[in-house]
Enzyme design. Structure first.
Site, mmCIF file in Angstrom:
data_model
loop_
_atom_site.group_PDB
_atom_site.id
_atom_site.type_symbol
_atom_site.label_atom_id
_atom_site.label_comp_id
_atom_site.label_asym_id
_atom_site.label_seq_id
_atom_site.Cartn_x
_atom_site.Cartn_y
_atom_site.Cartn_z
ATOM 1 N N ASP A 153 46.509 53.515 -28.038
ATOM 2 C CA ASP A 153 46.916 54.686 -27.259
ATOM 3 C C ASP A 153 45.913 54.944 -26.140
ATOM 4 O OD1 ASP A 153 48.772 56.656 -26.816
ATOM 5 O OD2 ASP A 153 48.609 57.524 -28.816
ATOM 6 N N HIS A 222 59.025 53.212 -23.818
ATOM 7 C CA HIS A 222 58.185 54.409 -23.787
ATOM 8 C C HIS A 222 57.242 54.372 -22.583
ATOM 9 C CE1 HIS A 222 55.547 57.626 -25.188
ATOM 10 N NE2 HIS A 222 54.522 56.798 -25.132
#
Length: 312
Positions: A153, A222
């Site tokens: 992330d 995404h």
């Protein structure tokens, strides 16, 4: 994040970039008559952080404080940040981004859990009877900076001067130069459904390889949906602070997401694409496995603002 602003510019609060090993997030609403206690805590925040962290100089203790739109005029006098407004709820055909109560936001982080705990306990002791805590989440940095879905992330976060340019208000709002907007959401993951997918299917949803974190050509992923371009075709950036949290015994696995931005327009555009979709993009396929359960918007004033609060 150390401010790269030129000498003489108002210093920002120490926005976390990259995230620390441990974090605690507090969101509260201010009770009637509680604004004086809130002002006192905000004005003494820097000193409180120094006092708690001083005996442990290697602990990296820090705290960022933000104020919501509905609380601003109750706590401070004078002008307000130009783009501060309540979080805008989004209801798409399949996914929902709720707006939840939030007047006050604290993002605590350190290398040690006990430092965050000690600071949070003292903050809430001083605010007892003045606020109602709406959310308290303890988060952590996972292996290789991965979230609980197994992917790295924050890969695209800007650093150095680029991070300051993305996160900090500039000449467009001179009274609040050096501040930042913080869009805050808490997501819960359906880990069982996610892990039932083949790795290739997961990678197509995320837009990156799982093992090596390499970017894929995956339209509608995404990553693709969360890319916002400006009129000149350049990507418009924010500083993301996303950290895992969870309670395995309760089947709770999630990501606490904070977008620090110079303008809330950028993360709000991302959310509209994610939840509502649009021409050629969205909704975000990751939302089939990650559900937003909170949503708030705050303004993080520059440090000098908190050192000399305007009259309430």
């Amino acid at each position: 994040m150390t401010s790269p602003l030129p000498s003489g510019e108002p210093l920002p609060q120490p926005l976390p970039n990259p995230p620390a090993s441990v974090a605690m997030f507090l969101v509260a609403t201010i009770d009637p008559g509680g604004q004086s206690a809130v002002r006192e805590v905000l004005g003494s925040l820097a000193g409180l952080v120094r006092s708690v962290g001083f005996p442990r100089p290697d602990g990296g203790l820090g705290c960022v404080a933000g104020i919501g739109s509905r609380a601003w005029s109750r706590v401070f006098g004078g002008p307000r940040p130009a783009e501060l407004h309540p979080f805008r709820e989004l209801a798409g055909p399949r996914h929902h981004a709720p707006a939840t109560p939030g007047d006050l936001f604290f993002h605590l982080r350190a290398a040690r859990t006990d430092l965050c705990f000690t600071l949070a306990a003292e903050l809430l002791r001083r605010l007892r009877g003045a606020v109602t805590v709406r959310d308290e989440t303890q988060a952590f940095s996972s292996v290789d900076s991965r979230n609980l879905l197994g992917f790295v992330d924050g890969t695209e976060n800007p650093v150095g001067p680029a991070a300051a340019d993305a996160a900090l208000v500039g000449d467009e709002d001179p009274a609040f130069r050096g501040g930042a907007y913080a869009l805050v959401q808490k997501y819960l993951h359906d880990v069982d459904a996610w892990e039932a997918l083949a790795v290739e299917a997961q990678e197509k949803i995320i837009g990156r390889t799982k093992l090596t974190n390499l970017e894929l050509d995956a339209p509608g992923s995404h990553k693709d949906v969360n890319t916002v371009l400006g009129p000149d075709g350049a990507e418009r950036r924010i500083v993301r602070s996303a950290m895992p949290f969870g309670r395995p015994g309760h089947g709770e696995f999630g990501t606490y997401f904070v977008a620090y931005a110079r303008t809330p327009e950028i993360p709000e555009t991302m959310l509209r694409k994610m939840f509502l979709g649009g021409p050629g993009a969205g909704p975000d396929p990751l939302l089939d496995y990650s559900r937003a359960v909170t949503g708030s918007l705050f303004f993080v004033p520059p440090a000098v603002f908190l050192q000399a609060l305007p009259g309430g």
